[in-house]
Design an enzyme around this catalytic site. Structure first.
Site, PDB file in Angstrom:
ATOM      1  N   SER A  32       0.840  -1.196   0.000  1.00 52.71           N
ATOM      2  CA  SER A  32       0.000   0.000   0.000  1.00 52.71           C
ATOM      3  C   SER A  32       0.876   1.247   0.000  1.00 52.71           C
ATOM      4  O   SER A  32       1.994   1.237   0.522  1.00 52.71           O
ATOM      5  CB  SER A  32      -0.852  -0.027   1.270  1.00 52.71           C
TER       6      SER A  32
ATOM      7  N   TYR B 243      -1.918  -1.412  11.011  1.00 51.87           N
ATOM      8  CA  TYR B 243      -2.199  -1.955   9.674  1.00 51.87           C
ATOM      9  C   TYR B 243      -1.048  -1.600   8.723  1.00 51.87           C
ATOM     10  O   TYR B 243      -0.504  -2.452   8.026  1.00 51.87           O
ATOM     11  CB  TYR B 243      -3.523  -1.394   9.134  1.00 51.87           C
TER      12      TYR B 243
ATOM     13  N   LYS C 147       2.025  -3.882   6.571  1.00 48.45           N
ATOM     14  CA  LYS C 147       2.416  -3.794   5.154  1.00 48.45           C
ATOM     15  C   LYS C 147       3.930  -3.602   5.050  1.00 48.45           C
ATOM     16  O   LYS C 147       4.594  -4.232   4.219  1.00 48.45           O
ATOM     17  CB  LYS C 147       1.665  -2.659   4.448  1.00 48.45           C
TER      18      LYS C 147
END
Ligand code: UD1
Length: 339
Positions: free
Chosen positions: A124, A149, A153
């Site tokens: 992302s 989160y 990644k």
């Protein structure tokens, strides 16, 4: 050629499965249905005329995963399976580390044991944080992620770098900007559970009367209209980039590859521009109110996606308005389904 798609019934996963089938790959989906629904499998079949092989389980269940690898001659993987709610990840970080990283390592262990290569990881643009300069290219320095989160990644990328180096594997990290839109058949799209966090699902539900008003988080950013700017990429364009990246890996003559690509349009749009474009594209009103900034939000992020164009022969083709039309058609489909 058999490709494992983890999270293949999810939003980006399902669109990618359709493109893989169109390109004659045999698709094996593992998805625990935690943020997806079984009817998506039927809809994939309706679109492509082919029903992918589907295993409903959580990738942390190693013994089940081993059985899948024993049953199929898997030649590569596109890894979508992950939890992705930023706010939730701050409340339950351990669940995020466990779900997003243990699952990833379990699949990689199977690759290592069986000598399989060709791994594509869903990353992302969140790994860049608020970059100092726009547009963001792949050499833009990464900043510490704001959310757990985001950290999963970044850690996922690190795990894959080590995996590629230590075991001589071919790996591609795809850094998505903001995916939007739905399949042109209106049979696939985003299924936000509960109140949507992301802009476009919220706009769509407001237009449909499910939400009363959109809250625009801040109009005092140093941007042209004061609202934050993002790079909204159409999900089918994004799905096609996965097929291009997979083909490049499979055809590579190198044993060890670590490629990184930004996937975006290269164009920034403000929150207000998205709202206006939605209203114009679909001839509906989106009532909104201006609210204070949302914690953790950055001002601006848009991609330089030249590397993907040069090396994958891929570029975004769909305009913001076209993408927002498909979202509205999907919303109408969902409404009909529940009636
Ligand atoms: C968010 C995540 C990002 C993740 C991505 C997945 C954060 C800080 N970042 O990106 O890590 O990869 O989703 O899609 O959550 N907005 C409103 N009102 C709303 C919803 C959003 O004004 O009801 C604004 C936001 O303030 C932001 C823009 O719309 O400026 C886009 O928001 P969103 O769709 O949530 O995506 P990101 O925050 O860019």
């Amino acid at each position: 050629m058999s490709i494992l798609v983890t999270g293949g019934l999810g939003y980006i996963g399902s669109h990618t499965v359709v493109e893989l089938i169109k390109n004659n790959f045999e698709v094996i989906i593992v998805d625990d249905l935690s943020n997806s629904e079984k009817f998506i499998l039927n809809n994939i079949e309706e679109i492509t005329g082919k029903r992918p092989i589907f295993y409903p389980f959580d990738l942390r269940r190693k013994e089940l995963l081993t059985q899948v690898f024993e049953a199929h001659d898997i030649k590569g993987c596109i890894n979508f399976a992950a939890s992705k709610a930023v706010g939730e990840s701050m409340v339950e970080p351990l669940d995020y580390y466990e779900n997003n990283l243990f699952s990833l390592v379990n699949v990689l262990q199977e690759f290592r044991k069986r000598n399989i290569s060709n791994f594509i990881f869903s990353s992302s643009c969140t790994v860049y944080g608020q970059a100092d300069e726009m547009p963001i290219d792949e050499n833009t320095p990464l900043k510490e992620a704001e959310s757990s989160y985001g950290k999963t990644k970044q850690m996922g990328e690190d795990i894959l770098k080590d995996f590629s180096r230590a075991y001589q594997k071919r790996v591609t990290l795809l850094r998505y900007f903001n995916p939007i839109g739905a399949h042109p058949t209106a049979l696939l799209g985003e299924l936000p559970s509960g109140i949507p966090n992301n802009l476009v699902p919220y706009v769509t539900q407001t237009a449909a009367g499910i939400r009363e008003k959109l809250s625009i988080w801040g109009d005092d950013y140093p941007t042209e209209d004061g609202t934050a700017v993002r790079d909204y990429i159409y999900v089918v364009d994004l799905a096609k980039a996965h097929v291009a990246a997979l083909k490049k890996l499979i055809n590579s003559e190198e044993e060890t590859v670590l490629d990184v690509y930004n996937l975006g349009t290269g164009k920034g749009s403000s929150v207000l521009e998205v709202v206006k474009a939605f209203e114009l594209a679909n001839d509906v009103a989106v009532p909104y109110q201006i609210c204070p900034r949302r914690e953790g939000d950055i001002t601006v992020a848009y991609a330089n996606a030249d590397k993907a164009e040069k090396e994958l022969g891929w570029k975004s083709e769909t305009t913001l308005e076209e993408a927002l039309k498909t979202t509205w058609e999907w919303q109408k489909y969902l409404k009909e389904r529940t009636n």
